[in-house]
Design a protein around this motif. Structure first.
Motif, mmCIF file in Angstrom:
data_model
loop_
_atom_site.group_PDB
_atom_site.id
_atom_site.type_symbol
_atom_site.label_atom_id
_atom_site.label_comp_id
_atom_site.label_asym_id
_atom_site.label_seq_id
_atom_site.Cartn_x
_atom_site.Cartn_y
_atom_site.Cartn_z
ATOM 1 N N ALA A 196 1.328 5.645 -4.784
ATOM 2 C CA ALA A 196 0.719 4.990 -5.932
ATOM 3 C C ALA A 196 -0.518 5.715 -6.453
ATOM 4 O O ALA A 196 -0.942 5.489 -7.572
ATOM 5 C CB ALA A 196 0.361 3.553 -5.586
ATOM 6 N N HIS A 240 1.448 -5.400 -11.494
ATOM 7 C CA HIS A 240 1.778 -4.203 -10.726
ATOM 8 C C HIS A 240 1.847 -3.012 -11.681
ATOM 9 O O HIS A 240 2.391 -3.122 -12.786
ATOM 10 C CB HIS A 240 3.122 -4.392 -10.018
ATOM 11 C CG HIS A 240 3.394 -3.350 -8.991
ATOM 12 N ND1 HIS A 240 3.798 -2.070 -9.313
ATOM 13 C CD2 HIS A 240 3.305 -3.391 -7.630
ATOM 14 C CE1 HIS A 240 3.951 -1.363 -8.194
ATOM 15 N NE2 HIS A 240 3.652 -2.155 -7.174
ATOM 16 N N ARG A 293 0.862 -1.176 0.000
ATOM 17 C CA ARG A 293 0.000 0.000 0.000
ATOM 18 C C ARG A 293 0.897 1.225 0.000
ATOM 19 O O ARG A 293 1.136 1.833 1.026
ATOM 20 C CB ARG A 293 -0.899 0.022 1.243
ATOM 21 C CG ARG A 293 -2.171 -0.807 1.094
ATOM 22 C CD ARG A 293 -3.128 -0.161 0.110
ATOM 23 N NE ARG A 293 -4.451 -0.721 0.219
ATOM 24 C CZ ARG A 293 -5.086 -1.328 -0.774
ATOM 25 N NH1 ARG A 293 -4.521 -1.467 -1.927
ATOM 26 N NH2 ARG A 293 -6.307 -1.782 -0.603
ATOM 27 N N GLU A 315 -1.883 -3.689 -5.257
ATOM 28 C CA GLU A 315 -1.794 -2.635 -6.272
ATOM 29 C C GLU A 315 -2.124 -3.160 -7.658
ATOM 30 O O GLU A 315 -2.669 -2.430 -8.492
ATOM 31 C CB GLU A 315 -0.421 -1.976 -6.224
ATOM 32 C CG GLU A 315 -0.213 -1.169 -4.955
ATOM 33 C CD GLU A 315 0.957 -0.205 -5.041
ATOM 34 O OE1 GLU A 315 1.369 0.130 -6.158
ATOM 35 O OE2 GLU A 315 1.449 0.209 -3.984
#
Length: 486
Positions: A109, A366, A105, A341
């Motif tokens: 992002a 990812h 996390r 993600e």
């Protein structure tokens, strides 16, 4: 009973005014599309329907202008869960938030004429109204009458169990959150339950309805708490835990969204709700272009093509993980598992409106691995634009956006921008500046003379790795396909 025929200029009729339906109305309204929302309940449900919002959902709300009004805790604070005898008793073992899923996390992002006719009965008066709209969205829940009326069947794992829940306040329980744990799997002789907090003083207790626990709700909550604390019960609920995906998400001028389209077992809190909000965001920009006669109605066919595979992916990923694997009975034991993600920010969408998302590519990865792959979410990078610091995602909230460093692409884009497809061309290094450690070429997977075309929902629709021999013709062809110009 009275019957009335009403004439409205509403372009879209939305059946269901819960989270997904209201989100669809919000996303359409900000694009200038008139909507009518029909909801059978008088008020909001007192019991929350989801535990929280994912990063992608917050990006949709950020684009709609309300992101800052939705309180969020830091991502790391939502990932701790423990097995315990009770809240105040022994805490035995900390467990993964979603067993089998990579725990990642990163705060970096994410920034966060023809038509449909519906008869609606007014609950208070009994009057029946006839409403007309160009299109209809059925966001009317897992038991969707809209889906049933269309005769659309569902597939999936089906019914798993029925859960009861109790929403309550307990000030005496708040100090036990100081250690950073927010979710508790309570295990006692003859009683198992799940306890969590919404972070605003409200707590929820969930348990299988087949357990013989009695009717004293306060006593049941105190049993989970482990002490005789003061408890105020706010609401109760009963809901089905199941996995079902509709065979199609649209039929003619009617579209299914949220639980009407996909009923998903909960993971990480509100997985089904966040998938539904993704539906609404995907559908809203497409409906707006078609309603405003800027794109062919064929663009709406891409809704099912893009969103139904995502629903199936989340269904399979949920049931392949250890906490749900018992229900799959070994049928998904070889399913490749994706991390947080990848599931939230790295899913791949394919349709006729996305160029370059071939069938050989994985369903998710990812986001750093994709590096600008068409069919994936635009990479988030903090950039400088006109003296302000923005996320790249802030650039793609309305129309199509072309990002390029080479002036030839910029000139080609600005020469063909028109009412049917307003294209915003931004020159990298001049109008927007990427940081040295996250260059445009590296994050979007192109050479210095390449270009990237981003859709209004921040999904990459097309890219050119190098400068084309005829940039104007190449770009015109790409725009015609991805926008399906009318």
């Amino acid at each position: 009973m009275q019957n009335h025929s009403l004439s409205h200029d509403s372009a879209v009729l939305i059946i269901g005014g819960s989270l997904v339906g209201l989100s669809a109305a919000l996303f359409l309204a900000r694009r200038g599309v008139a909507t009518i929302v029909i909801e059978k309940h008088h008020d909001s449900a007192p019991h929350p329907r989801a535990m929280g919002f994912t990063e992608r959902t917050m990006e949709h709300y950020r684009a709609a202008g309300i992101g800052e009004r939705i309180a969020q805790v830091p991502p790391q604070a939502r990932l701790r869960r423990v097995r315990a005898d009770s809240l105040t008793g022994a805490w035995r073992q900390e467990t993964e938030w979603t067993p089998g899923e990579t725990q990642e996390r990163r705060a970096s992002a994410s920034p966060c004429g023809e038509g449909v006719t519906a008869q609606v009965r007014v609950r208070d008066s009994g009057a029946v109204l006839t409403l007309r709209a160009a299109y209809l969205i059925g966001a009317d829940g897992a038991g969707s009458p809209v889906r049933t009326a269309l005769g659309i069947e569902r597939q999936g794992i089906g019914h798993l169990r029925t859960l009861r829940s109790i929403l309550f306040r307990c000030p005496g329980a708040e100090p036990y959150l100081a250690r950073g744990i927010t979710q508790f799997d309570i295990e006692q002789p003859g009683f198992k339950c799940f306890l969590t907090t919404y972070g605003d003083g409200r707590w929820a207790l969930m348990f299988d309805q087949t357990q013989p626990v009695g009717d004293d709700l306060v006593e049941l909550v105190r049993r989970a708490l482990g002490q005789d604390l003061a408890v105020e019960v706010l609401a109760t609920g009963r809901w089905e835990l199941a996995g079902r995906i509709a065979d199609r998400f649209s039929q003619g001028r009617v579209f299914l969204a949220g639980d009407a389209a996909h009923q998903l077992p909960p993971t990480r809190g509100g997985f089904g709700a966040n998938t539904g909000i993704d539906d609404a965001a995907n559908l809203a920009w497409k409906l707006s272009r078609v309603v405003q006669r800027r794109s062919s109605p064929l663009l709406l066919d891409t809704y099912d093509a893009e969103c139904r595979p995502i629903a199936w992916l989340r269904h399979q990923q949920t049931l392949a993980r250890p906490d749900y694997a018992q229900w799959a009975k070994g049928t998904l034991e070889h399913e490749a598992l994706f991390g947080n993600e990848a599931m939230e920010l790295g899913q791949l969408q394919r349709s006729a409106a996305i160029l370059g998302a071939g069938p050989a590519l994985p369903a998710a990865a990812h986001p750093d691995q994709w590096a600008g792959q068409p069919g994936t979410r635009m990479p988030h990078v903090w950039i400088e634009a006109g003296g302000r610091t923005l996320s790249t995602l802030d650039l793609a909230t309305d129309g199509f956006v072309l990002l390029a460093q080479d002036r030839s692409w910029i000139d080609a884009a600005r020469a063909q921008t028109g009412p049917a497809c307003p294209l915003r061309a931004l020159q990298v290094g001049v109008e927007i500046v990427f940081p040295a450690d996250a260059s445009f070429e590296h994050r979007f997977g192109v050479a210095a003379d390449g270009a990237v075309l981003v859709r209004p929902d921040a999904l990459i629709a097309w890219r050119a790795s190098r400068l084309a021999a005829d940039p104007a013709r190449t770009l015109a062809d790409a725009i015609k396909q991805v926008a399906m110009l009318a």
